[in-house]
Design a protein around this motif. Structure first.
Motif: not given
Length: 260
Positions: A98-103, A127-134, A139-143, A145-150
């Motif tokens: 786990m890596a704690w994300p910074v929102d 999709f769920y697997a990809a975004v929860t892994e990120a 620790g990525e900011n999935i909100c 736009a660039d992160v979510l697109r990638r």
């Protein structure tokens, strides 16, 4: 033709399938779903997964317009600091990296309505697997736009299509339906499980939920059906209970409804 003396049989309301309210913000939701699916791999086939998140002003206005609301309240700083410690302990206990994300200025409609888009495509699990892994492993900011697109493109989605979900009026309406359903089910925190009249809140209620879910599914399946958690299941995966098949098949296009 006279109808005197005739009686009409009242229509029976269809049984609602078991429900699981989740979100992409809460570490307890992330770990709770992992625990559930490790114990009971059939979960996505027999449980209705419903997204739940902190709504933006537009969604709040739409909820107000239909006489609905949002039970969750934001946590205090003290509780937030406790959760930082608690999730570190829990992830270590379960063996989850786990890596704690910074929102930064999170807009939760963006990933959650993208999840609804993925469900319409029949690929919400990917999709769920990809975004929860990120989010939870990198620790990525999935909100963002660039992160979510990638992240979406890495899972085989059209990145622009997934970003556009947050602006799609139909998906917006479906998201409002999801949160209104959560309000009607008295959801105040995540993860939140419901089977029949029984409700369970929190990561530490996964086992209690399964204790209620397994007999309910076995009863629905009849004398030849079975539904057992991982480790006790027969070699051949059990059949989905007959009276749930139609409803399960509808999940890809129905309108079902962050916080822990």
């Amino acid at each position: 033709m006279s109808t005197a003396g005739t009686q009409t049989t009242p229509k029976r309301k269809p049984k609602r399938p078991p429900r699981l309210y989740f979100n992409l913000r809460s570490p307890f939701s992330w770990m709770g779903l992992r625990q559930l699916e490790e114990r009971f791999p059939q979960a996505p086939e027999v449980i209705e997964y419903v997204p739940y998140w902190d709504p933006d002003e537009q969604t709040v206005a739409a909820l107000d317009e239909r006489g609905s609301g949002f039970h969750y309240t934001q946590m205090s700083k003290a509780k937030h600091l406790y959760i930082l410690q608690d999730t570190k302990r829990l992830s270590a206990r379960f063996g989850y990296p786990m890596a704690w994300p910074v929102d930064i200025d999170p807009w939760w409609e963006r990933p959650h309505l993208a999840w609804l888009r993925a469900r319409h495509l029949g690929r919400e699990r990917a999709f769920y697997a990809a975004v929860t892994e990120a989010r939870w492993e990198r620790g990525e900011n999935i909100c963002d736009a660039d992160v979510l697109r990638r992240v979406a493109e890495s899972a085989g989605f059209d990145g622009e299509e997934m970003l556009a979900a947050a602006y799609d009026p139909e998906l917006r309406a479906e998201g409002v339906d999801a949160l209104a359903a959560a309000y009607d089910d008295d959801v105040f925190g995540i993860p939140y499980f419901k089977v029949g009249r029984h409700r369970f809140w929190g990561l530490d209620r996964v086992d209690a939920f399964l204790d209620e879910l397994i007999p309910a599914l076995a009863k629905a399946a009849g004398p030849t059906g079975s539904a057992e958690p991982a480790g006790t299941a027969p070699a051949t995966p059990p059949e989905v209970p007959a009276d749930l098949v139609d409803q399960v098949g509808a999940y890809d296009s129905d309108s079902a409804g962050g916080c822990g």
